[in-house]
Design a protein around this motif. Structure first.
Motif, PDB file in Angstrom:
ATOM      1  N   ALA A  23      -8.407  86.416 -83.452  1.00 31.95           N
ATOM      2  CA  ALA A  23      -8.078  85.239 -82.660  1.00 31.95           C
ATOM      3  C   ALA A  23      -6.613  85.284 -82.224  1.00 31.95           C
ATOM      4  CB  ALA A  23      -8.359  83.975 -83.458  1.00 31.95           C
ATOM      5  N   ARG A  24      -5.739  85.672 -83.151  1.00 31.21           N
ATOM      6  CA  ARG A  24      -4.315  85.786 -82.809  1.00 31.21           C
ATOM      7  C   ARG A  24      -4.107  86.779 -81.666  1.00 31.21           C
ATOM      8  NH1 ARG A  24      -1.654  89.266 -87.030  1.00 31.21           N
ATOM      9  NH2 ARG A  24      -2.941  90.715 -85.824  1.00 31.21           N
ATOM     10  N   ARG A  40     -11.946  82.565 -84.117  1.00 28.73           N
ATOM     11  CA  ARG A  40     -11.410  81.602 -85.085  1.00 28.73           C
ATOM     12  C   ARG A  40     -12.540  80.898 -85.807  1.00 28.73           C
ATOM     13  NH1 ARG A  40      -7.360  76.407 -83.986  1.00 28.73           N
ATOM     14  NH2 ARG A  40      -7.636  75.486 -86.060  1.00 28.73           N
ATOM     15  N   ARG A  41     -13.563  80.495 -85.059  1.00 24.31           N
ATOM     16  CA  ARG A  41     -14.705  79.813 -85.674  1.00 24.31           C
ATOM     17  C   ARG A  41     -15.399  80.722 -86.691  1.00 24.31           C
ATOM     18  NH1 ARG A  41     -18.995  77.322 -81.632  1.00 24.31           N
ATOM     19  NH2 ARG A  41     -19.301  79.518 -81.151  1.00 24.31           N
ATOM     20  N   LEU A  42     -15.374  82.027 -86.433  1.00 26.43           N
ATOM     21  CA  LEU A  42     -15.993  82.989 -87.335  1.00 26.43           C
ATOM     22  C   LEU A  42     -15.078  83.374 -88.492  1.00 26.43           C
ATOM     23  CD1 LEU A  42     -17.654  85.352 -84.711  1.00 26.43           C
ATOM     24  CD2 LEU A  42     -18.805  83.721 -86.211  1.00 26.43           C
ATOM     25  N   GLY A  43     -13.860  82.815 -88.493  1.00 27.54           N
ATOM     26  CA  GLY A  43     -12.923  83.142 -89.559  1.00 27.54           C
ATOM     27  C   GLY A  43     -12.185  84.436 -89.352  1.00 27.54           C
ATOM     28  N   GLU A  46      -1.655  77.240 -84.681  1.00 27.79           N
ATOM     29  CA  GLU A  46      -2.647  76.928 -85.704  1.00 27.79           C
ATOM     30  C   GLU A  46      -3.215  78.199 -86.332  1.00 27.79           C
ATOM     31  OE1 GLU A  46      -5.567  74.479 -83.898  1.00 27.79           O
ATOM     32  OE2 GLU A  46      -4.173  72.828 -83.478  1.00 27.79           O
ATOM     33  N   ILE A  47      -3.399  79.235 -85.513  1.00 26.04           N
ATOM     34  CA  ILE A  47      -3.898  80.505 -86.032  1.00 26.04           C
ATOM     35  C   ILE A  47      -2.889  81.120 -86.998  1.00 26.04           C
ATOM     36  CG2 ILE A  47      -4.619  82.851 -85.431  1.00 26.04           C
ATOM     37  CD1 ILE A  47      -6.606  80.741 -84.569  1.00 26.04           C
TER      38      ILE A  47
END
Length: 487
Positions: free
Chosen positions: A102-103, A94-97, A125-126
């Motif tokens: 992330a999901r 997530r931090r890396l976009g 949030e994701i």
């Protein structure tokens, strides 16, 4: 002798040697050499998890996320059923976009353990970041529908009883959780372990058999692996059937392959071939895992207890050398905390103890840039912690053990843990040593909660009779707990 067995033992020994050399190099500030040596250790033995943890801390601190990602690829090949690793992977992605990755990480983790409300909130949030507001709303509804907070507390209590050897109480706690949450895999496996420690193999197997019909695919594989471990000695044929099913689904599962080899099963492909195939599959579906922070918390390495036949001075020497051989979470020389009950009975022990701690081998002499020896006087008769600070610092009040009262008031444990957390911060302590009678003025009901936020590798108690209150309270909670009676 079997040459393969000898080769594995040599590799394991060389891995440990490389790891220890890396610790020394890092302590001397040679990060480049430490990185090389820990890579060697990890390449030689996937069982040496502290090497991987240290590599991750270095890579993440330097922003080398690709290298950290590769380490966690290896870790997931060893154990693809670790929900926490999938969540940590998701946090980094997530931090890396990389929101789709992330999901997938959160979905994998929730599939293994669906009872942490904040994992659902973070997945929501994701989904929002992916432009999927309806999916985000569904996840938030699931989070609101969870009512598992008390269950998680009950699970923590069950773990305390299990570690303390109260297996029947641990079983009862687990069964109570499963009445309301029959798919709670962690509680199920705790029940299995409690039965197993009591030698109740039939009941342990029944606990797994009961869960399999309603298990999700991911949890079913995990349960079948645990059943294979349980049956490896008593029913190797049944264990083999479970392992074949698990390894067909997760061919790179290192722990599963190790168990299969111990049972004498012939694996069709080599370790390297299976690992490469599994890694390719993970990469192709973006199911890599990594760590979002370098703290250790509950991941403290297992440390060996000293020989109880030795004098307490030699046992303490063992603890210090072992604990201080590991770097702190900040990759600096480890720190020690002394929590002393200031009573006259402790005076001779404390005087000798301070002499031992000042031995040059330990390097605990005061350094203003990185103080390493914290002192707390904690007396239950006082409203607050007494003398406290870094030994040798100008701000530290003078220690006067010869003037201590003869009365044993006991240790205010919760206040001491709060003070340790404040002093240690995110770096914590490699070793926390309690000195005194072991009496507690209250039940210290929040000790478990405080320990969750106190980074520490090992805790020990010096003095006091066996079975004292401090031992009974902390031996099931603290990592690598050791009792050091002085008589």
């Amino acid at each position: 002798m079997d040459p393969i067995t000898l080769s594995l033992r040599d590799a394991e020994r060389d891995a440990v040697a490389s790891f220890n050399a890396g610790v020394l190099a890092q302590a001397q500030g040679d990060t480049e050499t430490a990185l090389r040596l820990w890579n060697e250790a990890w390449d030689r033995s996937r069982a040496l998890l502290p090497a991987a943890q240290n590599l991750l801390a270095l890579h993440l601190d330097a922003g080398n996320y690709t290298a950290a990602d590769a380490i966690y690829t290896d870790l997931l090949l060893e154990d693809p059923f670790d929900a926490n690793l999938w969540v940590r992977q998701a946090a980094l992605r997530r931090r890396l976009g990389r929101f789709e990755s992330a999901r997938d990480g959160y979905l994998r983790a929730i599939g293994i353990h669906p009872y942490f409300r904040y994992w659902h909130d973070e997945l929501a949030e994701i989904y929002a970041l992916l432009g999927q507001p309806e999916a985000a709303a569904r996840q938030r509804e699931r989070a609101l529908g969870l009512d598992a907070d008390m269950v998680e507390l009950a699970y923590d209590d069950a773990m305390v009883h299990l570690r303390a050897g109260r297996h029947s109480i641990a079983s009862a706690c687990a069964e109570a959780i499963l009445e309301d949450f029959p798919a709670h895999t962690e509680a199920r496996l705790l029940l299995v372990e409690a039965h197993g420690r009591e030698g109740a193999l039939t009941e342990a197997r029944a606990a797994i058999d009961e869960a399999l019909p309603v298990a999700t695919p991911a949890t079913a594989l995990r349960l079948r692996f645990e059943r294979a471990r349980l049956l490896a000695g008593a029913d190797p044929a049944a264990a083999a059937d479970d392992l074949v099913a698990v390894l067909n689904a997760e061919p790179g599962f290192g722990r599963g392959r190790a168990l299969a080899e111990s049972l004498g099963l012939t694996l069709e492909a080599s370790h390297a071939e299976v690992a490469h195939a599994a890694e390719t599959a993970l990469l192709s579906t973006d199911r890599l895992a990594t760590l979002a922070s370098g703290t250790f918390g509950g991941d403290a390495p297992r440390l060996l207890a000293p020989d109880p036949r030795l004098p307490w001075q030699l046992r303490l020497d063992h603890l210090l050398r072992q604990a201080l051989a590991l770097p702190s979470p900040a990759l600096r020389p480890g720190r020690v905390a002394l929590v002393v009950e200031p009573a006259a009975a402790s005076t001779p022990i404390v005087i000798e103890l301070l002499g031992l701690l000042m031995h040059p081998d330990f390097g605990l002499a005061f350094d203003p840039a990185h103080p390493r020896l914290c002192w707390l006087e904690a007396d239950a008769s006082a409203p607050a912690i007494g003398n406290a600070g870094w030994l040798g610092s100008p701000e530290m009040p003078q220690i006067q053990p010869h003037g201590w009262d003869a009365t044993l008031f006991g240790l205010p444990l919760e206040a001491a843990l709060d003070a340790l957390q404040e002093a240690g911060g995110s770096e914590g302590f490699n070793l926390i040593l309690f000195v005194g009678s072991g009496r507690l003025p209250d039940l210290a009901t929040d000790a478990a909660k405080r320990l969750r936020h106190l980074p520490v590798y090992q805790m020990a108690h010096l003095g006091g009779a066996p079975g004292n209150q401090l031992q009974l309270r902390l031996s099931g909670l603290a990592p690598n707990w050791v009792d050091l009676p002085t008589s």
